[in-house]
Design a protein around this motif. Structure first.
Motif, PDB file in Angstrom:
ATOM      1  N   ALA A 145       0.836  -1.203   0.000  1.00 26.53           N
ATOM      2  CA  ALA A 145       0.000   0.000   0.000  1.00 26.53           C
ATOM      3  C   ALA A 145       0.869   1.250   0.000  1.00 26.53           C
ATOM      4  O   ALA A 145       1.793   1.386   0.795  1.00 26.53           O
ATOM      5  CB  ALA A 145      -0.925   0.002   1.208  1.00 26.53           C
ATOM      6  N   GLY A 173      -2.636   5.512   0.829  1.00 28.29           N
ATOM      7  CA  GLY A 173      -3.654   4.694   1.489  1.00 28.29           C
ATOM      8  C   GLY A 173      -4.209   5.367   2.735  1.00 28.29           C
ATOM      9  O   GLY A 173      -5.294   5.015   3.210  1.00 28.29           O
ATOM     10  N   THR A 188       6.267   0.298  -3.597  1.00 27.56           N
ATOM     11  CA  THR A 188       4.918   0.876  -3.684  1.00 27.56           C
ATOM     12  C   THR A 188       5.050   2.316  -4.154  1.00 27.56           C
ATOM     13  O   THR A 188       6.098   2.953  -3.991  1.00 27.56           O
ATOM     14  CB  THR A 188       4.158   0.878  -2.335  1.00 27.56           C
ATOM     15  N   ARG A 210      -8.967  -3.880  -7.737  1.00 29.19           N
ATOM     16  CA  ARG A 210      -8.664  -3.235  -6.462  1.00 29.19           C
ATOM     17  C   ARG A 210      -9.932  -2.793  -5.743  1.00 29.19           C
ATOM     18  O   ARG A 210     -10.026  -2.902  -4.515  1.00 29.19           O
ATOM     19  CB  ARG A 210      -7.743  -2.035  -6.694  1.00 29.19           C
ATOM     20  N   GLU A 248      -8.180   4.772  -5.615  1.00 33.02           N
ATOM     21  CA  GLU A 248      -7.238   3.955  -6.373  1.00 33.02           C
ATOM     22  C   GLU A 248      -6.792   4.643  -7.664  1.00 33.02           C
ATOM     23  O   GLU A 248      -5.658   4.455  -8.106  1.00 33.02           O
ATOM     24  CB  GLU A 248      -7.835   2.580  -6.662  1.00 33.02           C
ATOM     25  N   THR A 281      -4.018   6.740  -6.550  1.00 32.03           N
ATOM     26  CA  THR A 281      -2.827   5.946  -6.252  1.00 32.03           C
ATOM     27  C   THR A 281      -2.118   5.520  -7.531  1.00 32.03           C
ATOM     28  O   THR A 281      -0.881   5.586  -7.625  1.00 32.03           O
ATOM     29  CB  THR A 281      -3.206   4.705  -5.424  1.00 32.03           C
TER      30      THR A 281
END
Length: 300
Positions: free
Chosen positions: A34, A38, A61, A173, A196, A199
């Motif tokens: 993560a 997150g 990550t 996800r 997401e 991210t």
């Protein structure tokens, strides 16, 4: 402010800090695979009202170095990374908040580098201790016999992750977060999807990481050190937790000397909007208590 921090040869981490630099530092340590994103912005901003809040991407990550295949490392190395992040920002001591694997990394810091830890908050994790869990009735359960992750999650994790493109990975996800969230708080797929998307944009690609699942997990037991620690520790109990279901949180509270327990209604293994306010309140009450104790000790 964003920056990059070198934590080991060939390993550079993305780090972001918010809040007043002279406020008590609070380091957020995320779970396996993560990114630091997150930790939702809304939660980070709430904590930054009273703290110098630091979040970062683990190795493999986000925008940090992805190099596990060329330079494998044990999970314990990730705990040292968190200390090196503090070093790079000139932070002598910090409140540490860890979720999932991050909660284990925080326990390692509590055990091995307590002089760097003002307080610890553990969320959605398991104890790095072999102490049996004692039920309210007085009977005991060996630590290794505590319940594991839900069957639905185990089935999901057993499937090979195939690259079918960014949109398919995004939906995978989202469904993973649906399962992680538990069944108490209605799942907001649009919120999870937006998180997401951010991210993936932050990372620069949609590829799923697997490094932390493949890393060496040996050498993580800290039974004795946790049983004698003086670091003020808060354990968050999530009644809908599907990865470390009850009574894992209560087990941690028994294994870590002096730990306190707080329950966040409806919480699972995720950070939806509904838990931001009560979780921030619990963390700030805990860190505030630790800061007051610290000031009193310094005045003596």
């Amino acid at each position: 402010m964003e920056r990059f921090v070198d934590v080991a040869p060939g390993a550079r981490l993305w780090v972001e800090d918010r809040g007043a630099p002279d406020a008590p530092a609070l380091l957020l340590v995320m779970g396996a695979q993560a990114s630091g994103l997150g930790w939702p912005d809304e939660l980070v901003e709430s904590l930054a009202e009273r703290h110098h809040v630091i979040r970062y991407d683990h190795r493999d990550t986000g925008r940090s170095t992805w190099s596990f295949d060329e330079q494998p490392y044990p999970l314990t190395a990730l705990a040292w990374d968190s200390v090196r992040v503090l070093d790079a920002l000139g932070v002598e001591r910090a409140h540490l908040v860890g979720m999932s694997l991050g909660g284990m990394l925080v326990q390692l810091a509590v055990a091995d580098r307590p002089e760097r830890v003002l307080s610890a908050t553990l969320i959605g994790t398991g104890a790095l201790s072999s102490v049996p869990y004692e039920r309210p009735a007085g009977t005991r359960i060996p630590a290794e016999e505590l319940p594991g992750a839900s069957p639905a999650l185990l089935e999901m994790w057993s499937r090979p992750v195939e690259d079918r493109g960014p949109e398919a990975e995004l939906e995978r996800r989202v469904e993973h977060w649906r399962a992680l969230g538990g069944d108490a708080i209605p799942f907001d797929a649009s919120y999870a999807r937006e998180q997401e998307r951010r991210t993936i944009a932050h990372t620069g690609h949609h590829h799923a990481g697997t490094a932390h699942a493949r890393a060496d997990t040996s050498g993580m037991d800290r039974t004795e050190a946790l049983a004698r620690t003086e670091v003020p520790t808060l354990v968050v109990s999530a009644p809908a937790e599907p990865v470390y279901p009850p009574p894992h949180a209560h087990h941690i509270a028994q294994a870590v000397r002096g730990a306190r327990l707080v329950e966040i209604t409806g919480m699972g293994h995720a950070l939806p909007r509904e838990v931001h306010a009560p979780l921030a309140a619990a963390i700030l009450e805990h860190t505030g208590r630790a800061d007051r104790t610290e000031r009193t000790d310094q005045a003596r």
